[in-house]
Scaffold this active site. Sequence first.
Site, PDB file in Angstrom:
ATOM      1  CG  ASP A  24      20.031  59.709  77.981  1.00  0.00           C
ATOM      2  OD1 ASP A  24      19.876  58.490  78.164  1.00  0.00           O
ATOM      3  OD2 ASP A  24      20.898  60.174  77.224  1.00  0.00           O
ATOM      4  CG  ASP A  33      32.558  60.709  90.425  1.00  0.00           C
ATOM      5  OD1 ASP A  33      33.054  60.894  91.547  1.00  0.00           O
ATOM      6  OD2 ASP A  33      32.990  59.857  89.620  1.00  0.00           O
ATOM      7  CG  HIS A  57      22.554  56.233  77.410  1.00  0.00           C
ATOM      8  ND1 HIS A  57      22.067  57.437  76.946  1.00  0.00           N
ATOM      9  CD2 HIS A  57      23.502  55.859  76.529  1.00  0.00           C
ATOM     10  CE1 HIS A  57      22.694  57.772  75.838  1.00  0.00           C
ATOM     11  NE2 HIS A  57      23.571  56.834  75.560  1.00  0.00           N
ATOM     12  CG  ASN A  74      35.910  67.039  94.272  1.00  0.00           C
ATOM     13  OD1 ASN A  74      35.229  66.377  95.061  1.00  0.00           O
ATOM     14  ND2 ASN A  74      35.598  68.283  93.950  1.00  0.00           N
ATOM     15  CB  ALA A 164      21.844  64.813  64.916  1.00  0.00           C
ATOM     16  CB  VAL A 169      20.124  70.130  65.799  1.00  0.00           C
ATOM     17  CG1 VAL A 169      20.672  69.105  66.791  1.00  0.00           C
ATOM     18  CG2 VAL A 169      18.649  70.396  66.078  1.00  0.00           C
TER      19      VAL A 169
END
Length: 350
Positions: A24, A33, A57, A74, A164, A169
């Site tokens: 990405d 986090d 992203h 948490n 995809a 996939v």
Amino acid sequence: MDVYTMEETWGVTQGEGVTVAVIDTGVDGSHPDLTGQVLKGKDFTGGGDAQEDVEGHGTAMASLIAAHGHGADNADGMMGIAPKAKILPLRVLQNDDDKLLDDEWATAVRYAVDNGAKVVNLSLGDEGGKTLRVGREAIAYAQDHDVLVVASSGNEGGAVGYPAALPGVLAVSAVDENGEFWGSSGAGKEVDLAAPGVDILSANPTNPKGYDLSTGTSDSAAIVSGAAALVRSKYPDLTAGQVANRLIKSASFLGKKGLKAPDDKYGYGVLRPNKAVTMDIPKGPKEGPLGKLPSDTASKAGGSEAGEKNGASGNEDSSSSSNLPLVIGGGVAVLIVIGVIFAVARGRRG
């Protein structure tokens, strides 16, 4: 329906021991986090840092997969699907208007396989053409090395985009909080699963508040990658194909009438993480239900020319150098599905 109430599931597995590669825009491992979850990774855009994410992203996708919250117990921030999975950030884009090049993401897929990833998340794609040979060969390499590749179906409301649409996939479309198909999702016979992708909360290092909401199949693919990490952690003896089989066999149309698996919009149904790790499901064949690219794809083209995805039997309850802009399905959000807030924005104090 509490499809995404995760506490019971996390009592079974939290994704321990599984690395998910996020190919990405990079992943900001300093987000509160995600601290401790993000490996060094590698930048394929020109010698930068895979933990630099100026777009946000990649960090969003990583948080949907493996965020663990922060603060006392948490209790602040958000949780991803598999909060003890590790993230391998592989940066192939810097901004959402960069060109997505097959040779870069393909090299990143091979790197992920060679560096211990058991799941590869591709919340990106080319909706205007087929994957070049280098990309198909990288996907075949992952399949030959028992790595599950999950990809977003696309956000233009047309056919399923590449990669995809490639055999083997796991292609994911998006649904809203009521489990209804998001109309801009890529749809077609290549869709395998649907998952939440509308108004999803996730970490965003570019937002001063640290979080954002977005809509798109990027989010739904990341959620499925997190669920795949749960299954791989709980059942380490299963092959990638058998992991896909569990995800598919445990999916559901959530009571929708008149649908028959596989459906062009929902595939074999909406992902149910808890059922994926708790249902009694036979292993099935090692290759699983998704089909497979031939190891030698040199003379094959993408899609049907490279073979079709095999049919899968859902359970009855399942009643180029790609020089086009990156499709980053909206980017961010903890899952709101079937009226239930999922990747838990618990006690968001700020």
